[in-house]
Design an enzyme around this catalytic site. Sequence first.
Site, mmCIF file in Angstrom:
data_model
loop_
_atom_site.group_PDB
_atom_site.id
_atom_site.type_symbol
_atom_site.label_atom_id
_atom_site.label_comp_id
_atom_site.label_asym_id
_atom_site.label_seq_id
_atom_site.Cartn_x
_atom_site.Cartn_y
_atom_site.Cartn_z
ATOM 1 N N SER A 125 0.813 -1.218 0.000
ATOM 2 C CA SER A 125 0.000 0.000 0.000
ATOM 3 C C SER A 125 0.845 1.268 0.000
ATOM 4 O O SER A 125 0.589 2.200 -0.767
ATOM 5 C CB SER A 125 -0.949 -0.007 1.203
ATOM 6 O OG SER A 125 -0.226 -0.162 2.415
ATOM 7 N N LYS A 165 7.119 4.105 17.011
ATOM 8 C CA LYS A 165 5.695 4.454 17.022
ATOM 9 C C LYS A 165 4.827 3.252 16.691
ATOM 10 O O LYS A 165 3.687 3.147 17.158
ATOM 11 C CB LYS A 165 5.424 5.624 16.071
ATOM 12 C CG LYS A 165 5.771 5.360 14.602
ATOM 13 C CD LYS A 165 4.592 4.897 13.782
ATOM 14 C CE LYS A 165 4.998 4.571 12.358
ATOM 15 N NZ LYS A 165 3.862 4.186 11.523
ATOM 16 N N ASN A 224 -0.674 -1.465 12.683
ATOM 17 C CA ASN A 224 -0.165 -1.818 13.999
ATOM 18 C C ASN A 224 -1.219 -1.639 15.084
ATOM 19 O O ASN A 224 -1.358 -2.489 15.973
ATOM 20 C CB ASN A 224 1.090 -0.991 14.304
ATOM 21 C CG ASN A 224 2.244 -1.395 13.413
ATOM 22 O OD1 ASN A 224 2.929 -2.366 13.678
ATOM 23 N ND2 ASN A 224 2.450 -0.661 12.323
#
Length: 355
Positions: free
Chosen positions: A25, A212, A277
């Site tokens: 993507s 992150k 995530n």
Amino acid sequence: MSAGTAGAASPAARPEKLVVVGAGSWGTTFAKVLADSARERGVPAPEIVVWARRPEIAESITRDHRNEDYLPEIELPRCLTATTDLAAAVTGAGLVVLAIPAQEVRGHLPAIRAHLDPAAVVLSLVKGLERGTDARMSELCAEELDLPAARFAVVSGPNLALEIARGEPTATVVASTDPAAAEWIATRTAGPYFRPYTNTDVTGVEICGVVKNVIALAVGICDGLGFGDNSKASVITRGLAETTRLAESLGGQAGTLAGLAGLGDLVATCASPLSRNRTAGRYLGQGLSVAEATARLKQTAEGMKSVSAVVDLARRHGVEMPISEAMNAVIAGTLDVDTLSGLLLSRDLKSEGRT
């Protein structure tokens, strides 16, 4: 002079062909960004090639201008082509963009090195560390490509692929130790919906992009467990403190953590339902195993793959990262998510100013 030993090259000497290695993507979206930037600048569309692992994806991008597996309903620019031949893709390219999972990068670098133009810049979109070595992508490229720092750059920021592919506005950071290289990339990505800023803090930007994803796993688990916004906001804030400690211990700059690559990317990844995530964490919080969550995602959640390397790196540098430690234990199967709430914020009481 070999491809690996050339230092910073004049932009005029750099081929205009642009290659994206990876047809997921973000890789496909970034190729679209490159094409749309050229159109916005009113220059002829450069040759833009996407390397795809699967022949059917390559054929669909070239023939149908679609990548339905990763960007459903997005029409791609007609100047994009795709191939499964990595050597052909890289040959003659002035920009080689890495958009594959972190654990696959090293295996592709020998083929890239064999065909890398002496003036080419390698740009990483990868937000992970290599397990076993804890290497960042800048370190891998320096080692495997013999690439000088001036010919490496990294892009990171609040850049959810589908939103960008739709043309929704976002900003990002292009970091390179060579400001001219960063500016060259920024010029070729700037457009009506994509605004790049530049800096020289490669380490800080890379660490922000890696950690992150780990924090987003924790936020997703909170979501799956039914915790409210207070819990998630606390994890995000303390997660930023963890990221700051690790980045600064490696030479990263505090300003980077407060910017798009740090706070901006952390907020986007932890808040958006488009985040792989966060979604993976939610599945874990709902009781799925790591294998089940991975299978349902159908794409790589870098936080699950890189968390062990993040924790190992932090331990080697004496950096406290309790949220990352907890996520590592969950992924390793040594900590049940139902017992997680007491560990996510489990540091000794102290002043907030002492990060």
